[in-house]
Design a protein around this motif. Structure first.
Motif, mmCIF file in Angstrom:
data_model
loop_
_atom_site.group_PDB
_atom_site.id
_atom_site.type_symbol
_atom_site.label_atom_id
_atom_site.label_comp_id
_atom_site.label_asym_id
_atom_site.label_seq_id
_atom_site.Cartn_x
_atom_site.Cartn_y
_atom_site.Cartn_z
ATOM 1 N N LEU A 1 0.839 -1.149 -0.119
ATOM 2 C CA LEU A 1 0.003 -0.049 0.096
ATOM 3 C C LEU A 1 0.891 1.283 0.140
ATOM 4 C CD1 LEU A 1 -2.781 1.135 0.227
ATOM 5 C CD2 LEU A 1 -2.597 1.364 2.782
ATOM 6 N N HIS A 2 0.605 2.128 -0.756
ATOM 7 C CA HIS A 2 1.361 3.502 -0.886
ATOM 8 C C HIS A 2 0.971 4.349 0.539
ATOM 9 C CE1 HIS A 2 1.587 2.974 -5.665
ATOM 10 N NE2 HIS A 2 1.954 1.804 -4.856
ATOM 11 N N GLY A 3 1.500 4.081 1.469
ATOM 12 C CA GLY A 3 0.930 4.632 2.760
ATOM 13 C C GLY A 3 1.406 6.316 2.651
ATOM 14 N N ILE A 4 0.353 7.002 3.327
ATOM 15 C CA ILE A 4 0.564 8.501 3.296
ATOM 16 C C ILE A 4 1.461 8.763 4.554
ATOM 17 C CG2 ILE A 4 -0.499 10.616 3.927
ATOM 18 C CD1 ILE A 4 -1.790 9.002 1.252
ATOM 19 N N THR A 5 1.889 8.051 5.586
ATOM 20 C CA THR A 5 2.850 8.049 6.359
ATOM 21 C C THR A 5 4.115 7.985 6.080
ATOM 22 O OG1 THR A 5 1.202 7.762 8.325
ATOM 23 C CG2 THR A 5 3.561 7.752 9.094
ATOM 24 N N ARG A 6 4.077 6.847 5.232
ATOM 25 C CA ARG A 6 5.386 6.334 4.617
ATOM 26 C C ARG A 6 5.822 7.262 3.621
ATOM 27 N NH1 ARG A 6 6.507 4.603 -0.301
ATOM 28 N NH2 ARG A 6 8.206 2.774 -0.579
ATOM 29 N N ALA A 7 5.087 8.222 3.050
ATOM 30 C CA ALA A 7 5.443 9.278 2.012
ATOM 31 C C ALA A 7 6.054 10.410 2.894
ATOM 32 C CB ALA A 7 4.444 9.584 1.414
ATOM 33 N N VAL A 8 5.553 10.698 4.094
ATOM 34 C CA VAL A 8 5.921 11.713 4.895
ATOM 35 C C VAL A 8 7.073 11.527 5.377
ATOM 36 C CG1 VAL A 8 5.458 13.073 7.042
ATOM 37 C CG2 VAL A 8 3.545 12.600 5.629
ATOM 38 N N VAL A 9 7.303 10.114 5.895
ATOM 39 C CA VAL A 9 8.750 9.803 6.441
ATOM 40 C C VAL A 9 9.843 9.870 5.397
ATOM 41 C CG1 VAL A 9 9.911 7.817 7.496
ATOM 42 C CG2 VAL A 9 7.491 8.337 8.300
ATOM 43 N N LEU A 10 9.632 9.359 4.187
ATOM 44 C CA LEU A 10 10.397 9.564 3.127
ATOM 45 C C LEU A 10 11.081 10.880 3.045
ATOM 46 C CD1 LEU A 10 9.357 6.543 0.750
ATOM 47 C CD2 LEU A 10 11.030 6.558 2.572
ATOM 48 N N ARG A 11 9.918 11.754 3.011
ATOM 49 C CA ARG A 11 10.176 13.296 2.749
ATOM 50 C C ARG A 11 10.997 13.809 3.781
ATOM 51 N NH1 ARG A 11 4.936 14.763 2.056
ATOM 52 N NH2 ARG A 11 4.739 15.633 3.992
ATOM 53 N N LEU A 12 10.720 13.285 4.991
ATOM 54 C CA LEU A 12 11.646 13.726 6.198
ATOM 55 C C LEU A 12 12.898 13.320 6.089
ATOM 56 C CD1 LEU A 12 8.903 13.133 9.011
ATOM 57 C CD2 LEU A 12 9.699 15.607 7.886
ATOM 58 N N ALA A 13 13.050 12.000 5.687
ATOM 59 C CA ALA A 13 14.652 11.365 5.594
ATOM 60 C C ALA A 13 15.240 11.994 4.675
ATOM 61 C CB ALA A 13 14.263 10.046 5.375
ATOM 62 N N HIS A 14 14.769 12.474 3.395
ATOM 63 C CA HIS A 14 15.576 13.069 2.511
ATOM 64 C C HIS A 14 15.909 14.681 2.920
ATOM 65 C CE1 HIS A 14 15.412 10.562 -0.790
ATOM 66 N NE2 HIS A 14 13.827 10.543 -0.709
ATOM 67 N N ALA A 15 15.108 15.189 3.904
ATOM 68 C CA ALA A 15 15.233 16.637 4.308
ATOM 69 C C ALA A 15 16.450 16.484 5.454
ATOM 70 C CB ALA A 15 14.220 17.093 5.179
#
Length: 277
Positions: free
Chosen positions: A200-214
């Motif tokens: 599943l393309h998780g919403i929290t997953r996407a947020v965490v990946l965005r934060l990891a890049h930051a």
């Protein structure tokens, strides 16, 4: 408590679901769970986008515009005085005599309601345990449909074994969990399964990946094995209600130091900044 059903805001006891609802006998429907913090929808646009995508893939016409869906959710939040929790929205293909082909006359039916859900601070802080088992689900796990019996069985298996989650794998390749996405840290690199049809393309997953890049954490969205999972320095799940929760023991084996790891802790701290006022 106010619910939304068939174009009306009603009390729960006034809802009558027809036995001819295709969601009832086929699981022919979709759903979305919206997180609410401080009385506000969290990542609403991302949830709506996923709802739209799932509806399109299963050829179900959404009966409302994006703006109308958001308005329904906000009215439920306000009408139920929800400060922290979730709004569940389910859309079935409608009512029709039982037959496999799409009905020509049925209209989609929307059901939505609020649930007060507090942040699971104890498990977020202390972590959980998990077991592994084969992923027996269908091959469109990217769609958020009502067909969740394999997930239900997996979650119950976890509880039967005295743990909180099941980590799923396909012939040794880790996918995700029964009700959450999975990430691991090895040598300061974050690994997670690609967002394809197997998870599943998780919403929290996407947020965490965005934060990891930051945070300049190296990210690799690529498959990894159960052996790599057990050798990871840190393992954690992500999800709408679990947020970021460490897994400290898998199949009885301690992961890393047996405590929530430093990279996971950094991500948790940044994640909380996205909704805490």
């Amino acid at each position: 408590m106010y619910y939304f059903y068939k174009n009306e805001f009603v009390h729960k006891q006034d809802i009558q679901i027809s036995p001819d609802d295709r969601g009832y006998y086929f699981g022919d429907g979709i759903y979305e769970v919206f997180r609410v913090y401080n009385g506000q929808i969290y990542e609403g646009a991302a949830h709506i986008q996923r709802l739209e995508r799932t509806a399109s893939e299963v050829r179900l016409q959404l009966p409302y515009s994006n703006e109308e869906i958001i308005d329904i959710i906000n009215r439920l939040i306000q009408g139920n005085n929800l400060v922290e929790g979730t709004v569940y929205m389910q859309i079935t293909r409608g009512e029709a005599p039982r037959a496999h082909p799409f009905p020509t006359q049925a209209e989609p039916i929307v059901l939505a309601y609020c649930t007060e859900v507090k942040r699971p601070l104890t498990t977020i802080q202390n972590g959980i345990q998990a077991i592994t088992q084969p992923d027996i689900r269908w091959l469109r796990c990217d769609l958020k449909t009502l067909n969740l019996l394999p997930n239900v069985l997996a979650k119950q298996t976890a509880l039967d074994h005295g743990v909180q989650e099941v980590i799923l794998h396909r012939e040794g390749t880790v996918t995700e969990c029964s009700a959450s996405n999975l990430m691991i840290i090895k040598d300061d690199v974050l690994y997670t399964h690609p967002a394809n049809h197997l998870i599943l393309h998780g919403i929290t997953r996407a947020v965490v990946l965005r934060l990891a890049h930051a945070l300049h954490i190296q990210v690799k969205e690529e498959p990894f094995t159960t052996n790599q999972l057990l050798q990871a320095d840190e393992v954690f799940i992500t999800g709408t209600t679990v947020e970021i929760t460490s897994i400290l023991r898998i199949d009885g084996q301690v992961i890393g130091t047996g405590t929530p790891g430093p990279t996971t802790q950094r991500l948790k701290a940044e994640f909380e900044k996205t909704f805490l006022q």
